[in-house]
Motif scaffolding. Sequence first.
Motif, mmCIF file in Angstrom:
data_model
loop_
_atom_site.group_PDB
_atom_site.id
_atom_site.type_symbol
_atom_site.label_atom_id
_atom_site.label_comp_id
_atom_site.label_asym_id
_atom_site.label_seq_id
_atom_site.Cartn_x
_atom_site.Cartn_y
_atom_site.Cartn_z
ATOM 1 N N VAL A 360 1.017 -1.086 0.035
ATOM 2 C CA VAL A 360 0.007 0.103 -0.149
ATOM 3 C C VAL A 360 0.754 1.258 0.116
ATOM 4 O O VAL A 360 1.972 1.318 0.627
ATOM 5 C CB VAL A 360 -1.003 0.122 1.208
ATOM 6 C CG1 VAL A 360 -1.954 1.154 1.168
ATOM 7 C CG2 VAL A 360 -1.684 -1.206 1.502
ATOM 8 N N ASP A 361 0.639 2.254 -1.017
ATOM 9 C CA ASP A 361 1.274 3.662 -0.853
ATOM 10 C C ASP A 361 0.722 4.482 0.215
ATOM 11 O O ASP A 361 -0.071 5.221 -0.070
ATOM 12 C CB ASP A 361 1.271 4.081 -2.096
ATOM 13 C CG ASP A 361 2.246 5.289 -2.428
ATOM 14 O OD1 ASP A 361 2.547 5.586 -1.262
ATOM 15 O OD2 ASP A 361 2.576 5.566 -3.523
ATOM 16 N N LEU A 362 1.499 4.357 1.225
ATOM 17 C CA LEU A 362 0.894 5.028 2.347
ATOM 18 C C LEU A 362 1.369 6.403 2.578
ATOM 19 O O LEU A 362 0.993 7.412 3.213
ATOM 20 C CB LEU A 362 1.531 4.355 3.835
ATOM 21 C CG LEU A 362 1.277 2.956 4.025
ATOM 22 C CD1 LEU A 362 1.736 2.387 5.341
ATOM 23 C CD2 LEU A 362 -0.479 2.735 4.228
ATOM 24 N N GLY A 363 2.092 6.939 1.428
ATOM 25 C CA GLY A 363 2.548 8.253 1.537
ATOM 26 C C GLY A 363 1.738 8.950 0.344
ATOM 27 O O GLY A 363 1.888 10.399 0.212
ATOM 28 N N ALA A 364 0.920 8.158 -0.515
ATOM 29 C CA ALA A 364 -0.038 8.938 -1.458
ATOM 30 C C ALA A 364 -1.303 9.237 -0.960
ATOM 31 O O ALA A 364 -2.018 8.687 -0.025
ATOM 32 C CB ALA A 364 -0.352 7.722 -2.513
#
Length: 647
Positions: A360-364
């Motif tokens: 999961v892209d937790l920075g997006a």
Amino acid sequence: MLARPVLHVLRGPRQRFSSSIRPNPTGAIRILYGSQTGTAQLFANQLAEGLEDKGLKNVIVQALDEKPPNEIFSPGDLHLVLASSTGRGEPPNNARKFYDWIMNDPSAKLDKNVNFAVFGLGNKSAHPNNYNVVGKRLDARLSEMGAHRISDIALGDDGGCIEGDFDEWVGNIISNLAVDEKGDGEESREAPVTFSSSPIEGEDEQHKPQPRENPEVAELHKKSKRPMSKNHPSVVLGPAQSHVVRRDLFHLSGSNRFYAENTEKLQVLDNIILTPDAGESALREIRVSLKCHHADTNSEELSYTTGDHFVVYPRNSDAIVDAYVHMLRVDPHAIITDNQNESYPYPRGITVSETLSHCVDLGAPPSPSFSRMILGREDLDYVNDIANPRRTVIDLCLQAGTKLSLEDLLYNAIPMKPRYYSIASSSIKSPDQVILVYRPVRYMTSNGYLREGICTSYLAHKGAAQRGLDDTAFLPALVSPNPTFRLPRDTQTPVMFIGGGCGVAPIRAFIEERLALRSMGHEFGPAILFLGFRNPHDEVYQGLVQEALEVGALTESEIVYSSGCNTRGRCQQMLVADLVRQRGEKVWKHIQDGGHVYLCGGARTFGAAIEAAFLDIFQEQNMNFDEANGYLRELGDKGQLAEDLSD
Ligand SMILES: Cc1cc2nc3c(=O)[nH]c(=O)nc-3n(C[C@H](O)[C@H](O)[C@H](O)COP(=O)(O)O)c2cc1C
């Protein structure tokens, strides 16, 4: 626990409707995707789930190359084609055979009862000259071959809000499939059912009945933007396995694999700061061995060609993962066993912590509808409130006091995508290793949070192995061919390299290649370098440029800075685009002499500014604006202008 969106991105679990959609169309709905980095594939699966949620049967999802090209289309079926553009307007690998067939076989025809609609995926700012060309060409060609277009092509812009573009397209498609509000399965005469109805004989594009807004569908659209309270499929957690400490996902295989084919575990040889005086945002250089360390691999070493890309699978930092684990109140060591739920988007059998780290892209920033769900309100200026300040899921949850479940996050957040880097080394000089140049991304958000780019900070923490096979010394990565970005075969052909900032990477590769060719006795034509850095402290590879000038691998070079003077006291404070404009006569002559031009740098500002400078130069040669634009496109089409622009 949050509710799932109804129509949006259709990533959520299945929800049954008292359907305003044709319950059982006569033909199948074939969702066909061509995807290089997974976005079109993800959207294709979400679309399938969404359509099935609406009670539509016979929904099939396939990659465009999964069947022989001439067997893909069936009369009476609806074909929803999702295709991204890659390289310089090239089709993705899993659509290549199909694309070649459709484009190159003039005798190929399709039945008029083959219904289709296209969603193209591209990036406008990064690839202005080749924006969504694959989707556009497919759309035009399918129509030319005789198939029936049920709705205009939609273009998704990955440099903007591609999820929003996709949402809108899905809405249109669903409107096109809708029947009237009687909901009795019988079509009203006025219902805008275009799919599975044959085009009317003799009907031309202009006189085709236009789809009308169906009130019930419009209502569905509105609802889709509101949180709904429905049952969620739960993510089933097995017993915790705290002894499992894996830093990559190479052990996953078959349909449960995570990495793309050809991904290898590669060793970092070196990771250095190139410009120590430039502070925290200094350019860095990482050297990676191409020798494979993955137990199952058949090949011993990856290979590349100068001009190719290197694709890195990053991970979220442990600190970010911990913050989410804390917020979600889950056991990070629990294994996600979830075998029942087909729509589960990630590999099974790995821990919560592994899933959050890798998948999961937790920075997006979250998608528009997920943002609405988290904030619990519909009115949202998505671009200014979420996308531009790059607010993340956790920011929004903290702001709204929302309690998010693991399911909510996993089904709705943006999946992690591998990141592309231009290889900065020559395959002739260093066939067994690649160099990447990167700048760690760090910035303060408007509400005072310090943010780091996920992949650049992942790279920055990599180091050469200190103790044997130290984990921090390895990267999951692969080589992605970029065949349209090559030096001319004939070394006498004039070349011009124009670069800014990290765009120095592919230029470094080409200079190194020319030095290697020089030492093998090759003769060169003129080679001009226009290069820009933020300031003199940011300038890199002076030694290499100097050496190239001395041996004729470069014939002239001009370096400018957007601020400051160089160390020799000579002020060259200027943007590269202005330098190019000033050297307009030289640029024009270079092109008239058949010289190749390479543009390398950031897309939004650098790439756009250089293209504007080229248009000015061409207009100086008595072209009007449209002619200048056409000429620029022509240069790209015939391979005289090559771009390697990043987002
Ligand atoms: C190496 C590379 C090359 C690309 N080339 C183009 C291009 O020529 N035109 C374009 O519009 N977008 C281009 N893009 C942007 C992608 O099409 C866009 O990110 C898309 O969402 C990717 O979808 P996918 O993950 O399904 O492949 C490129 C992206 C990458 C990484």
